[in-house]
Design an enzyme around this catalytic site. Structure first.
Site, PDB file in Angstrom:
ATOM      1  N   GLU A 241      90.686  38.427  14.353  1.00  0.00           N
ATOM      2  CA  GLU A 241      91.210  37.656  15.493  1.00  0.00           C
ATOM      3  C   GLU A 241      92.656  37.345  15.141  1.00  0.00           C
ATOM      4  OE1 GLU A 241      89.834  36.248  18.364  1.00  0.00           O
ATOM      5  OE2 GLU A 241      88.082  37.509  18.041  1.00  0.00           O
ATOM      6  N   CYS A 275      96.568  30.889  19.079  1.00  0.00           N
ATOM      7  CA  CYS A 275      96.750  32.351  19.262  1.00  0.00           C
ATOM      8  C   CYS A 275      96.866  32.647  20.747  1.00  0.00           C
ATOM      9  CB  CYS A 275      95.618  33.174  18.687  1.00  0.00           C
ATOM     10  SG  CYS A 275      94.571  32.349  17.544  1.00  0.00           S
TER      11      CYS A 275
END
Ligand code: ADP
Length: 469
Positions: A241, A275
């Site tokens: 990720e 993110c």
């Protein structure tokens, strides 16, 4: 504050060396985290390996342990949230939600039945079943921006699927993970969950251990690529990720007063250290001025302060390096002719505070637009042709999230479908359904985390054929 120790084989372990951790809001010393020695990394992996077979055999115990973990987290929720606020910086109102999410995640896996084998054929002649098997020892390596939930989204499904875990938090925020480990010691049998701390070298040594069969990582693209290379040598499975450079497209029919607040938080939650935060806004020329004005107004009334102050909406950046990166990106944009409408300088006080900053007059080719800023600075770029805006949004090596803002949800969905991203939103950004498989396209990741697809990553399949004659 006490020293925080490692969890290895069901016991808390001191270390030979410690890492000092400082409050990013005051730069005051907070505590020290035990740094795992190379021997301790090996011990943790050996303990996980030794505990794995019996753990895999007892699905009821796995669910029970997850329920116990949820209860322990709830019991100590205040201390956990306060420590995340102290070492990471995010205001307590948000870290409280993070800790509630941790408990809810353990609850989810406590309630989840271990999936039954899939029967492909069952008749007088033959039985063919597809059986799930754990991978063995899972290494979970986590970042500093939302330390507890990002850890638990990995370890809760990994453990539920019958793996054992060695986790390593970021060296910037190890204390909250080590506090959580000291609580979870009483939820899981010895060796099932191990938590070690240290910097990149410790992570690198961890993933090199032959008994580690899966790496689940959240962090930077650079480290993700490196891990991908390292995993190849031993064909370890991995889930990555990584970063993002999420675009938000504001269409000509959007209602600025209705969307400004949500768009602001989509970009500035956790001071942009997410993110999948909005990192670039493409707005139709007709709404450029009103949107900019609304965001500037919202930015200027934001309460910025220590996260333990109940009025604070935004805290500091978590590290000095991140502050310097944000400063450098804004200076670079200024040199290239950008206009900074609000913010644009660190606050003159101790701590790594940088106010929400809105920048226009930048385009592709400027680092603030092309790269992930991971901080509270948002470029606003006007467009006249939607096709061109979609092309600009997609012209990025990243593909994590993207959002479309419009008063016509169907139109928004049609535009969202054309965006190259693993997560797409209409009139919102950041919301994650608990069953969602989160994953990034292109450089933003590999594989999925969360939901049934994410759970599958922690198992291998075995097809068992039995001839009945
Ligand atoms: P950041 O630059 O934002 O700290 P990183 O990707 O470097 O992001 O860090 C994310 C996590 O990866 C942290 O726990 C860090 O210690 C770990 N890490 C960094 N380098 C390596 C490496 N070479 N191998 C394994 N883990 C690493």
């Amino acid at each position: 504050m006490p020293a925080y120790e490692l969890l290895i084989d069901g016991q808390l372990h001191p270390a030979e060396h410690y890492l000092d951790v400082y409050d990013p809001a005051s730069e005051a010393w907070l505590g020290r985290a035990a740094l795992a020695s190379p021997e301790q990394v090996e011990q943790a992996v050996a303990a996980a390996h030794a505990a794995q077979a019996s753990w895999a055999e007892d699905p009821a115990l796995r669910r029970h342990s997850s329920a116990r973990a949820a209860a322990l987290v709830r019991e100590h929720a205040e201390a956990l949230a306060e420590l995340v606020t102290r070492e990471q910086g995010r205001p307590l109102r948000f870290t409280t939600q993070e800790v509630a999410g941790v408990a809810a995640t353990f609850d989810h896996y406590a309630a989840l039945e271990v999936p039954a084998a899939e029967v492909l054929q069952e008749d007088a002649e033959r039985v063919v079943r597809v059986v799930r098997k754990p991978l063995g020892v899972v290494a979970a390596i986590t970042p500093w921006n939302v330390p507890l939930i990002l850890l638990v989204l990995k370890i809760a499904p990994a453990l539920h699927a019958g793996n054992t875990v060695v986790a390593k938090p970021s060296e910037h925020t190890p204390l909250s993970t080590l506090l959580l480990a000291s609580l979870l010691k009483d939820a899981f049998p010895a060796g099932v969950l191990n938590v070690i701390a240290g910097a990149g070298e410790v992570g690198e040594q961890l993933v090199r251990q032959p008994q580690v069969r899966h790496i689940t990582f959240t962090g930077s693209v650079a480290t993700g690529k490196r891990l991908y290379g390292q995993a190849a040598a031993d064909l370890k499975r991995l889930t990555l990720e990584l970063g993002g450079n999420d675009p938000a497209l504001v269409l000509d029919d959007a209602q600025v007063p209705a969307i400004a607040e949500a768009l602001f938080w989509g970009a500035f939650w956790n001071s942009g250290q997410v993110c999948f935060a909005i990192k670039r806004v493409y707005v139709h020329q007709s709404l450029f001025e009103p949107l900019l004005q609304a965001l500037v107004e919202r930015a200027e009334r934001t309460e910025i302060g220590h996260g333990l102050n109940p009025n604070s909406e935004l805290g500091p950046l978590t590290t000095a390096a991140q502050l310097q990166r944000v400063e450098a990106l804004v200076e670079d944009a200024r040199r290239q002719g950008a206009e900074v409408h609000t913010g644009g300088r660190r606050l003159a006080r101790p701590g790594f505070f940088y106010p929400p900053t809105l920048v226009s007059g930048v385009n592709a080719g400027v680092a603030l637009v092309d790269e992930e800023q991971f901080g509270p600075v948002l470029p606003i770029i006007p467009f006249t042709d939607l096709e061109d805006a979609i092309a600009q949004a997609n012209a990025s090596p990243y593909g994590l999230g993207a959002s479309v803002w419009t008063s016509d949800p169907a139109r928004g969905e049609a535009v969202a479908a054309r965006l190259a991203s693993g997560l797409a939103w209409v009139n919102q950004h950041l919301h994650i359904h608990p069953g969602a498989p989160k994953g990034g396209q292109k450089w933003s990741g590999l594989g999925y985390e969360g939901g049934a697809r994410g759970y599958d990553a922690f198992s291998e399949l075995q097809v068992v054929n039995t001839l009945r004659r």
